[in-house]
Scaffold this motif. Structure first.
Motif, mmCIF file in Angstrom:
data_model
loop_
_atom_site.group_PDB
_atom_site.id
_atom_site.type_symbol
_atom_site.label_atom_id
_atom_site.label_comp_id
_atom_site.label_asym_id
_atom_site.label_seq_id
_atom_site.Cartn_x
_atom_site.Cartn_y
_atom_site.Cartn_z
ATOM 1 N N ASN A 44 6.594 24.103 3.679
ATOM 2 C CA ASN A 44 7.972 24.473 4.034
ATOM 3 C C ASN A 44 8.984 23.772 3.136
ATOM 4 N N ARG A 45 8.685 22.473 2.847
ATOM 5 C CA ARG A 45 9.605 21.712 1.980
ATOM 6 C C ARG A 45 9.646 22.339 0.590
ATOM 7 N N LEU A 46 8.467 22.742 0.093
ATOM 8 C CA LEU A 46 8.373 23.342 -1.243
ATOM 9 C C LEU A 46 9.190 24.637 -1.298
ATOM 10 N N LEU A 47 9.021 25.472 -0.254
ATOM 11 C CA LEU A 47 9.735 26.756 -0.216
ATOM 12 C C LEU A 47 11.240 26.533 -0.101
ATOM 13 N N ALA A 48 11.625 25.558 0.754
ATOM 14 C CA ALA A 48 13.059 25.277 0.930
ATOM 15 C C ALA A 48 13.670 24.799 -0.381
ATOM 16 N N ASN A 49 12.900 23.996 -1.103
ATOM 17 C CA ASN A 49 13.327 23.486 -2.404
ATOM 18 C C ASN A 49 13.585 24.614 -3.385
ATOM 19 N N LYS A 50 12.645 25.534 -3.377
ATOM 20 C CA LYS A 50 12.724 26.677 -4.290
ATOM 21 C C LYS A 50 13.971 27.498 -3.985
ATOM 22 N N LEU A 54 17.124 28.192 -6.392
ATOM 23 C CA LEU A 54 17.497 29.572 -6.741
ATOM 24 C C LEU A 54 18.975 29.816 -6.424
ATOM 25 N N SER A 55 19.430 29.236 -5.318
ATOM 26 C CA SER A 55 20.847 29.386 -4.941
ATOM 27 C C SER A 55 21.738 28.764 -6.007
ATOM 28 N N ASP A 56 21.319 27.529 -6.450
ATOM 29 C CA ASP A 56 22.104 26.851 -7.499
ATOM 30 C C ASP A 56 22.140 27.700 -8.763
ATOM 31 N N PHE A 57 20.971 28.234 -9.075
ATOM 32 C CA PHE A 57 20.798 29.049 -10.258
ATOM 33 C C PHE A 57 21.686 30.289 -10.179
ATOM 34 N N ALA A 58 21.725 30.886 -8.970
ATOM 35 C CA ALA A 58 22.527 32.086 -8.758
ATOM 36 C C ALA A 58 24.008 31.777 -8.932
ATOM 37 N N GLN A 59 24.422 30.636 -8.518
ATOM 38 C CA GLN A 59 25.825 30.210 -8.647
ATOM 39 C C GLN A 59 26.252 30.271 -10.107
ATOM 40 N N ASP A 60 25.289 29.854 -10.966
ATOM 41 C CA ASP A 60 25.632 29.762 -12.390
ATOM 42 C C ASP A 60 25.496 31.094 -13.126
ATOM 43 N N TYR A 61 24.489 31.901 -12.732
ATOM 44 C CA TYR A 61 24.179 33.055 -13.569
ATOM 45 C C TYR A 61 24.299 34.429 -12.916
ATOM 46 N N ASN A 79 6.268 30.104 -14.639
ATOM 47 C CA ASN A 79 6.094 28.737 -14.119
ATOM 48 C C ASN A 79 5.850 28.697 -12.608
ATOM 49 N N ARG A 80 6.095 29.872 -12.007
ATOM 50 C CA ARG A 80 5.945 29.873 -10.541
ATOM 51 C C ARG A 80 4.483 30.061 -10.153
ATOM 52 N N SER A 81 3.736 28.994 -10.328
ATOM 53 C CA SER A 81 2.328 29.151 -9.974
ATOM 54 C C SER A 81 2.200 29.247 -8.466
ATOM 55 N N ARG A 82 1.310 30.051 -8.007
ATOM 56 C CA ARG A 82 0.975 30.254 -6.592
ATOM 57 C C ARG A 82 2.157 30.808 -5.795
ATOM 58 N N MET A 83 3.175 31.357 -6.518
ATOM 59 C CA MET A 83 4.337 31.863 -5.766
ATOM 60 C C MET A 83 4.786 33.221 -6.278
ATOM 61 N N GLN A 84 5.418 33.961 -5.411
ATOM 62 C CA GLN A 84 6.021 35.236 -5.809
ATOM 63 C C GLN A 84 7.416 35.315 -5.237
ATOM 64 N N GLN A 108 -4.775 36.519 0.759
ATOM 65 C CA GLN A 108 -4.175 36.836 2.072
ATOM 66 C C GLN A 108 -3.642 35.584 2.773
ATOM 67 N N HIS A 109 -3.979 34.359 2.253
ATOM 68 C CA HIS A 109 -3.453 33.128 2.850
ATOM 69 C C HIS A 109 -2.117 32.811 2.204
ATOM 70 N N ARG A 110 -1.059 33.175 2.844
ATOM 71 C CA ARG A 110 0.255 32.964 2.222
ATOM 72 C C ARG A 110 1.280 32.562 3.264
ATOM 73 N N ARG A 111 2.271 31.836 2.763
ATOM 74 C CA ARG A 111 3.379 31.465 3.645
ATOM 75 C C ARG A 111 4.636 32.123 3.082
ATOM 76 N N GLU A 112 5.475 32.608 3.954
ATOM 77 C CA GLU A 112 6.633 33.410 3.520
ATOM 78 C C GLU A 112 7.927 32.720 3.932
ATOM 79 N N LYS A 113 8.933 32.811 3.017
ATOM 80 C CA LYS A 113 10.258 32.316 3.431
ATOM 81 C C LYS A 113 11.296 33.351 3.012
ATOM 82 N N THR A 114 12.020 33.827 3.994
ATOM 83 C CA THR A 114 13.079 34.807 3.687
ATOM 84 C C THR A 114 14.418 34.080 3.631
ATOM 85 N N PHE A 115 15.289 34.595 2.849
ATOM 86 C CA PHE A 115 16.614 33.940 2.728
ATOM 87 C C PHE A 115 17.640 34.964 2.206
ATOM 88 N N GLU A 116 18.878 34.566 2.197
ATOM 89 C CA GLU A 116 19.939 35.430 1.639
ATOM 90 C C GLU A 116 20.557 34.728 0.450
#
Ligand code: ATP
Ligand code: MG
Length: 444
Positions: A44-50, A54-61, A79-84, A108-116
């Motif tokens: 969860n920490r890894l996903l929240a970090n990502k 991404l939000s910071d990145f979006a602010q800039d670009y 660079n996004r290993s093990r992530m989509q 099939q073993h995956r954890r999902e995080k949705t965000f806006e």
């Protein structure tokens, strides 16, 4: 049907094994749960970090009509290993999606995080994002941990069970040693006693009790042996006399008068033998737990009078007087009571000094015993004889041991009659005064 004996060692081993399995199982389940929570938190920490990055990145670009944001996302996908990453417009149209091959194919073993993801200039509704994290490695790790924990539980329980079995077997060694010692006891070694090389607190009371029991058994056995010897001894003399007299009679022809006299003497001898056998049968019945049959309450002094009258001739012959003191009315087995009193009176008259008074006294104790005492003055009985007075075939005067009239069973019968009335006996002798008492419990 005899139930099969169970083994303490096996039973304890099973019980402790199950207990250990339960405790270890709970402990390992706790460890498994805590570890999986740790993994989940890390994911969860890894996903929240990502998402934050991404939000910071979006602010800039992130600008409408500017593809730089999308280009950068595609470049970073490597660079996004093990992530989509997936970004969609509010209406569902795809804004960006990691292409297969750019990032790792997810299992099939995956954890999902949705965000806006908001547009910095708020020109469009926020993008709907979704990060997928492949957690296969973590799942594999958790599986391995689960295997180790299950194995630890099983091995731990088996070890506890097995070691308990060994410990119990070792602990029961003194018991086996005792069983072996008991096995070696025979009627020839009744003086053997159990012992433990290293005393065991739990077993010592049992050993002590067993040894006390052995003492009683040994005493009873010796008494029985002595009794047999005494019986044989008592029977031998009169039987020899009977045989001798009969042989003499048959050795030559006799007159009718001689035959008559011998037969008369033999009959008396046989009657005495029969009395002795009856006394012995009575004692054996009492030993087997026969009880007195109590009748209606009667005056014991009145019974004593009757017994006194029966002994009147002997009393007169010995030159003594009889006195009856006190009275108690209670229910007793009259025949037995008379027999006991008669035995005591017979002794007292025989051993009383001439001109003295033989007394029969009745008394009652606070704990509901009626005490009957027969007292006479004569020679004092020494303590070591006093304690043996109620033994079968015991007579103080050894010169009279072969007495044809007295077999030494009278006081043993008094003691048996007292026991049959749930009572006891006592003998005292001091300053030429001998008092022999028997007590009978009053019926409740
Ligand atoms: N009152 C007494 N004074 C002194 N000695 C006694 C008295 N009563 C008993 N004894 C001693 O105790 C012995 C045992 O008594 P017990 O009545 O058992 O046997 P016994 O009188 O010898 O024989 P039995 O009663 O069988 O005819 C007697 O032989 C005697 O030596
Ligand atoms: Mg007697």
């Amino acid at each position: 049907m005899k139930r099969q004996a169970f083994s303490i060692g096996r039973r304890l081993s099973w019980q402790l094994m199950i207990q250990a399995a339960l405790i270890l199982g709970c402990l390992c389940a706790g460890i498994y749960w805590a570890t999986s929570v740790q993994f989940e938190n890390a994911q969860n920490r890894l996903l929240a970090n990502k998402v934050n990055r991404l939000s910071d990145f979006a602010q800039d670009y992130l600008r409408a009509g500017d593809n730089r944001f999308l280009d950068l996302l595609s470049q970073n996908a490597q660079n996004r290993s093990r992530m989509q990453l997936e970004l969609n417009h509010a209406d569902g149209r795809v804004f960006y999606q990691d292409l297969p091959g750019e990032a790792l194919q997810l299992s099939q073993h995956r954890r999902e995080k949705t965000f806006e993801l908001a547009w910095p200039d708020r020109s469009h509704p926020p993008l709907k994002g979704r990060y997928l994290l492949d957690v296969t490695e973590d799942v594999q790790m958790m599986n391995a941990i689960a295997m180790i924990l299950v194995l630890a539980t099983v091995l731990g329980a088996i070890t506890v069970g097995f070691s308990t079995f060994l410990i119990v077997r070792r602990g029961l060694r003194p018991l086996h040693a005792l069983a072996e010692q008991t096995n070696n006891i025979t009627t020839r070694s009744l003086n053997a006693r159990l012992y433990m090389q290293e005393p065991v607190e739990e077993l010592q009371p049992m050993v002590d009790q067993f040894n006390r029991l052995m003492e009683r058994v040994e005493r009873a056995y010796l008494q029985l042996e002595a009794f047999n010897a005494d019986v044989a001894h008592e029977l031998r003399t009169p039987l020899a006399a009977l045989i001798g007299q009969t042989e003499v009679l048959l050795s030559r022809s006799r007159s009718m008068l001689e035959i008559d006299e011998t037969l008369q003497s033999n009959l008396e001898e046989l009657q005495r033998l029969s009395e002795m056998v009856n006394d012995m049968l009575f004692l054996s019945k009492a030993d087997r737990g026969a009880h007195a049959r109590r009748g209606k309450p009667v005056s014991l002094a009145a019974i004593a009078m009757q017994v006194g009258e029966f002994h009147e001739a002997a009393i007169e012959e010995c030159g003594v007087q009889l006195a009856i003191e006190g009275d108690v009315t209670t229910s007793v087995d009259e025949a037995l009571f008379k027999r006991a009193l008669s035995n005591l009176l017979d002794n007292a008259t025989r051993f009383a000094s001439k001109g003295s008074t033989v007394r029969i006294c009745f008394d009652k104790t606070a704990d509901n015993y009626v005490i009957v005492t027969v007292e006479n003055s004569g020679t004092t009985i020494v303590p070591e004889n006093l304690s043996r007075l109620f033994d079968r075939f015991f007579r103080i005067d050894m010169a009279r041991h072969g007495s044809r009239f007295n077999h030494g069973l009278g006081l043993a019968i008094v003691a048996a009659i007292a026991r049959m009335h749930s009572g006891w006996t006592k003998a005292e002798s001091d300053n030429g005064l001998t008092r022999i008492s028997f007590a009978i419990a009053e019926p409740a």
